[in-house]
Every structure is written in C-alpha cells, then in structure tokens.
Design a protein around this motif. Structure first.
Motif, mmCIF file in Angstrom:
data_model
loop_
_atom_site.group_PDB
_atom_site.id
_atom_site.type_symbol
_atom_site.label_atom_id
_atom_site.label_comp_id
_atom_site.label_asym_id
_atom_site.label_seq_id
_atom_site.Cartn_x
_atom_site.Cartn_y
_atom_site.Cartn_z
ATOM 1 N N LYS A 72 0.866 -1.189 0.000
ATOM 2 C CA LYS A 72 0.000 0.000 0.000
ATOM 3 C C LYS A 72 0.893 1.225 0.000
ATOM 4 C CE LYS A 72 -3.923 2.202 0.444
ATOM 5 N NZ LYS A 72 -4.747 2.447 -0.699
ATOM 6 N N LEU A 73 0.674 2.123 -0.958
ATOM 7 C CA LEU A 73 1.546 3.262 -1.239
ATOM 8 C C LEU A 73 0.825 4.592 -1.091
ATOM 9 C CD1 LEU A 73 4.116 4.539 -2.788
ATOM 10 C CD2 LEU A 73 2.779 4.108 -4.849
ATOM 11 N N LYS A 74 1.548 5.590 -0.616
ATOM 12 C CA LYS A 74 1.061 6.976 -0.580
ATOM 13 C C LYS A 74 2.164 7.867 -1.133
ATOM 14 C CE LYS A 74 -1.688 10.331 0.348
ATOM 15 N NZ LYS A 74 -2.545 10.691 -0.763
ATOM 16 N N LYS A 75 1.839 8.669 -2.167
ATOM 17 C CA LYS A 75 2.785 9.599 -2.789
ATOM 18 C C LYS A 75 2.388 11.029 -2.469
ATOM 19 C CE LYS A 75 4.057 6.817 -6.833
ATOM 20 N NZ LYS A 75 5.494 6.700 -6.700
ATOM 21 N N GLU A 76 3.383 11.913 -2.410
ATOM 22 C CA GLU A 76 3.140 13.328 -2.143
ATOM 23 C C GLU A 76 3.962 14.160 -3.112
ATOM 24 O OE1 GLU A 76 3.974 16.609 1.380
ATOM 25 O OE2 GLU A 76 4.157 14.479 1.831
ATOM 26 N N LEU A 77 3.322 15.124 -3.750
ATOM 27 C CA LEU A 77 4.027 16.045 -4.639
ATOM 28 C C LEU A 77 5.026 16.851 -3.828
ATOM 29 C CD1 LEU A 77 4.362 17.502 -7.407
ATOM 30 C CD2 LEU A 77 2.545 19.052 -6.631
ATOM 31 N N TRP A 78 6.260 16.890 -4.282
ATOM 32 C CA TRP A 78 7.291 17.681 -3.619
ATOM 33 C C TRP A 78 7.546 18.956 -4.407
ATOM 34 C CZ3 TRP A 78 9.041 17.487 1.105
ATOM 35 C CH2 TRP A 78 10.201 18.184 1.442
ATOM 36 N N SER A 79 7.741 18.836 -5.726
ATOM 37 C CA SER A 79 7.935 20.014 -6.577
ATOM 38 C C SER A 79 7.704 19.618 -8.032
ATOM 39 C CB SER A 79 9.341 20.600 -6.398
ATOM 40 O OG SER A 79 10.310 19.700 -6.880
ATOM 41 N N PHE A 80 7.654 20.624 -8.903
ATOM 42 C CA PHE A 80 7.454 20.367 -10.331
ATOM 43 C C PHE A 80 7.977 21.550 -11.144
ATOM 44 C CE2 PHE A 80 3.844 22.813 -9.011
ATOM 45 C CZ PHE A 80 3.579 23.651 -10.079
ATOM 46 N N THR A 81 8.288 21.268 -12.395
ATOM 47 C CA THR A 81 8.599 22.297 -13.393
ATOM 48 C C THR A 81 7.884 21.885 -14.670
ATOM 49 O OG1 THR A 81 10.603 21.190 -14.140
ATOM 50 C CG2 THR A 81 10.866 22.832 -12.391
ATOM 51 N N ASP A 82 8.303 22.416 -15.776
ATOM 52 C CA ASP A 82 7.618 22.170 -17.050
ATOM 53 C C ASP A 82 7.279 20.700 -17.299
ATOM 54 O OD1 ASP A 82 7.734 24.882 -17.592
ATOM 55 O OD2 ASP A 82 9.653 24.704 -18.634
ATOM 56 N N ASN A 83 8.297 19.839 -17.356
ATOM 57 C CA ASN A 83 8.043 18.425 -17.634
ATOM 58 C C ASN A 83 8.683 17.504 -16.595
ATOM 59 O OD1 ASN A 83 10.733 18.816 -18.516
ATOM 60 N ND2 ASN A 83 10.561 17.103 -19.939
ATOM 61 N N HIS A 84 8.938 18.039 -15.411
ATOM 62 C CA HIS A 84 9.527 17.252 -14.313
ATOM 63 C C HIS A 84 8.630 17.331 -13.079
ATOM 64 C CE1 HIS A 84 13.102 18.075 -16.776
ATOM 65 N NE2 HIS A 84 13.506 16.896 -16.333
ATOM 66 N N ILE A 85 8.566 16.223 -12.357
ATOM 67 C CA ILE A 85 7.851 16.173 -11.077
ATOM 68 C C ILE A 85 8.740 15.425 -10.085
ATOM 69 C CG2 ILE A 85 5.849 15.238 -9.828
ATOM 70 C CD1 ILE A 85 4.203 15.589 -12.372
ATOM 71 N N ALA A 86 8.819 15.928 -8.870
ATOM 72 C CA ALA A 86 9.513 15.247 -7.779
ATOM 73 C C ALA A 86 8.472 14.861 -6.736
ATOM 74 C CB ALA A 86 10.576 16.150 -7.160
ATOM 75 N N VAL A 87 8.548 13.626 -6.264
ATOM 76 C CA VAL A 87 7.620 13.149 -5.238
ATOM 77 C C VAL A 87 8.400 12.516 -4.095
ATOM 78 C CG1 VAL A 87 5.719 12.731 -6.851
ATOM 79 C CG2 VAL A 87 7.268 10.867 -6.290
ATOM 80 N N CYS A 88 7.782 12.555 -2.928
ATOM 81 C CA CYS A 88 8.259 11.722 -1.827
ATOM 82 C C CYS A 88 7.129 10.740 -1.554
ATOM 83 C CB CYS A 88 8.649 12.545 -0.600
ATOM 84 S SG CYS A 88 7.426 13.674 -0.015
ATOM 85 N N PHE A 89 7.483 9.588 -1.008
ATOM 86 C CA PHE A 89 6.463 8.557 -0.825
ATOM 87 C C PHE A 89 6.842 7.665 0.332
ATOM 88 C CE2 PHE A 89 9.543 6.873 -3.808
ATOM 89 C CZ PHE A 89 9.805 5.606 -3.309
ATOM 90 N N GLU A 90 5.855 6.928 0.775
ATOM 91 C CA GLU A 90 6.074 5.839 1.716
ATOM 92 C C GLU A 90 5.089 4.744 1.370
ATOM 93 O OE1 GLU A 90 5.359 6.876 5.861
ATOM 94 O OE2 GLU A 90 3.926 8.384 5.247
ATOM 95 N N TYR A 91 5.524 3.521 1.586
ATOM 96 C CA TYR A 91 4.622 2.396 1.391
ATOM 97 C C TYR A 91 4.926 1.322 2.420
ATOM 98 C CZ TYR A 91 8.358 0.232 -1.532
ATOM 99 O OH TYR A 91 9.526 -0.291 -2.014
ATOM 100 N N GLU A 92 3.921 0.497 2.666
ATOM 101 C CA GLU A 92 4.053 -0.596 3.626
ATOM 102 C C GLU A 92 3.797 -1.910 2.914
ATOM 103 O OE1 GLU A 92 2.690 1.884 7.597
ATOM 104 O OE2 GLU A 92 1.256 0.489 6.695
#
Length: 146
Positions: A72-92
């Motif tokens: 089971k996963l949960k993702k969170e938006l960290w930052s973004f630009t034109d065609n890039h996205i950074a996420v942090c996540f945790e899963y169990e």
C-alpha cells in the motif's frame, strides 16, 4: 499516438493529478497497467537496479509485488517544473514470513510531450515495523482490529 493526460507543461493542479494517477496505478499492483504510463524506452534507476523499457518494467514490478505482499503506497508532490515532477512517498508491505516494513523514498520523474514518463530515478530505504505500527490499513482491517 499514445498520450497520458495531463500533459506537460505542468501546473500545480496537473502535477497533483499526475501524482494521484501514479499512486492509484501502483496501488493496483498490475504491472502491465503501470507500465503503460512509461515510454517504450523508459529508463529507471530504482535503488541499485537499472531498468530499461516497458518489458523490464513489467518484469521488475511482477517480482516486486510477488515479494512485497499487501503493498500500500502513498505519494506526495514535492515540486514540479515544465516536464519534471519530484515526489516523496512511503509504502508498507510484508514479506512471505510476515515481517512488515515501511519503505520511504523520493522519485524524480521526467515526461515527454505526450505525458509518458521517460525517466524515473528512485531512492528508497526500508524500515522494519511491527504490524501494530502500520499506517495504511484497509478499512475492513480497521473494523476487525477494533
């Protein structure tokens, strides 16, 4: 032509949508479905593994979800630009012997103009947890636990 909406350039709203779509897809635990959001020649670094192309993505995810049970996963938006996205996540997840883990990580995503992910770089750490420490329980488990 294959497209996966929303398309870059991303706004906060469309970046959030892309992250939620990714979370939903990975929680489906369907390697074929997940692979379709990546370019045919996608390039990944996942921990210490280097994965190239959709076929390798499917093989990697198939093995992952055979080892990482009740994922089971949960993702969170960290930052973004034109065609890039950074996420942090945790899963169990738990292994075949019943040992539970929470995995923490960060991903850097790069998309092509058609909204397909062409590059994914992931750094992930696993922490052993007790079953009682789980955050991501299914609703029926919560009822049974009460």
């Amino acid at each position: 032509m294959e497209q996966k909406f929303p398309l870059p350039p991303f706004t906060r709203e469309t970046a959030l949508q892309k992250v939620q779509l990714a979370e939903d897809a990975w929680n489906s635990k369907d390697p074929q479905k997940v692979s379709m959001v990546y370019t045919k020649d996608t390039v990944w670094r996942n921990r210490d593994q280097f994965i190239n192309g959709r076929e390798e993505v499917v093989a990697f995810l198939t093995g992952k979800w055979q080892r990482e049970l009740d994922y089971k996963l949960k993702k969170e938006l960290w930052s973004f630009t034109d065609n890039h996205i950074a996420v942090c996540f945790e899963y169990e997840w738990h292994d075949h012997t019943g040992n539970w883990y929470r995995s923490y990580g960060n991903e850097l995503w790069e998309f092509n103009a058609d909204g397909l992910m062409q590059r994914r770089l992931a750094a992930i750490n696993d922490v052993p947890i007790k079953s009682s420490e789980r955050k991501f329980r299914d609703p029926e488990e919560i009822i049974l636990a009460c």
